[in-house]
Enzyme design. Structure first.
Site, short mmCIF file in Angstrom:
data_model
loop_
_atom_site.label_atom_id
_atom_site.label_comp_id
_atom_site.label_asym_id
_atom_site.label_seq_id
_atom_site.Cartn_x
_atom_site.Cartn_y
_atom_site.Cartn_z
CB CYS A 10 -0.90 0.00 1.23
SG CYS A 10 -1.90 1.48 1.45
CB CYS A 24 -3.03 3.76 -5.29
SG CYS A 24 -4.27 2.86 -4.32
#
Length: 264
Positions: free
Chosen positions: A75, A189
């Site tokens: 992440c 992302c």
């Protein structure tokens, strides 16, 4: 090292499946636990203090419960905010995920790079430092497209996601001054590569997309090189969120060899 000790792959949701796919390619025999903090989603709209406290707390408890050989924070938002803190408090080796600005800077022909991430990621000093180190002399346009996270999650659940939806969520990148010169976009992302077909249609065939999943997998493989693996216990995925919602993702996890879904 216990051969059954897993690699723990952690994300705010299911964007980390893009990293898991690459990890399977280089370490097909490694035992894996996928951890999705869906109760905390989305990280991109939270403050730095909230993200840091949540990620460090959860990974501390997960490290104690699952005793992983390595933790991969799949992440960008969690990594750019909390990676240093987590490394300070845990003895387990930690691999983070950072925006792929270096490879993007190497391939751009116009010198204008787009950084598409969450709002929390694109404002981090970590990103400033990557820009200074690897994209000096280039133009880096940043845009926080939090809505793409929800669209990526929806797509994996089997919901219909249109190119128009993706275009609306990401259009702020090209509408900036100089946006017409973009030829390379960093998908900062792990959720965003799930939408790469829609993003390609939205941005056009002349834009190249770059993300770091393969590089992350190679780094993990390097750190566990020479270790023994025993995945006979079976891989599984855990969530902090509602199980009814998580179970809708069963087909997506099954494509990556994970059939057991449990609550953390």
């Amino acid at each position: 090292m216990d051969a059954k000790a897993p690699i723990l792959l952690f994300d705010s949701g299911v964007g980390g499946l893009t990293v898991l796919a690459e990890l399977r390619a280089v370490l097909p025999d490694a035992p894996v636990i996928y951890a999705a903090d869906i109760a905390g989603l989305p990280y991109g709209a939270k403050s730095e203090a909230e993200v840091a406290a949540r990620v460090a707390g959860l990974l501390g408890r997960m490290a104690e419960r699952y005793e992983p050989r390595l933790i991969c924070i799949a992440c960008n938002t969690a990594s750019t905010i909390a990676l240093g803190m987590v490394r300070d408090v845990l003895e387990t080796p930690i691999v983070g995920t950072v925006p792929a600005i270096k490879p993007a800077a190497a391939i751009t022909k116009t010198g204008t790079i787009g950084l598409l991430g969450t709002e929390a990621t694109v404002r981090q000093r970590y990103v400033d430092d990557l820009e200074k180190e690897f994209a000096s002399g280039k133009t880096l346009l940043r845009y926080g497209a939090n809505d793409l996270v929800a669209l990526g999650e929806a797509k994996l659940r089997g919901d219909e996601v249109s190119v128009d939806d993706v275009t609306r969520a990401a259009s702020g990148l090209v509408l900036q001054a100089g946006g017409e010169n973009l030829d390379t976009v960093v998908l900062a992302c792990t959720h965003f590569p799930l939408l790469e077909p829609e993003l390609r249609e939205a941005f056009g065939k002349d834009v190249t997309f770059v993300h770091g999943a393969a590089g992350i997998a190679r780094r993990v493989a390097y750190l566990v090189d020479g270790q023994q693996f025993d995945a006979s216990g079976g891989d599984f995925a855990v969530t902090t969120g509602e199980m009814n919602d998580f179970e809708r993702l069963a087909p997506a996890f099954a494509r990556h060899g994970i059939s057991r879904l449990v609550h953390f």
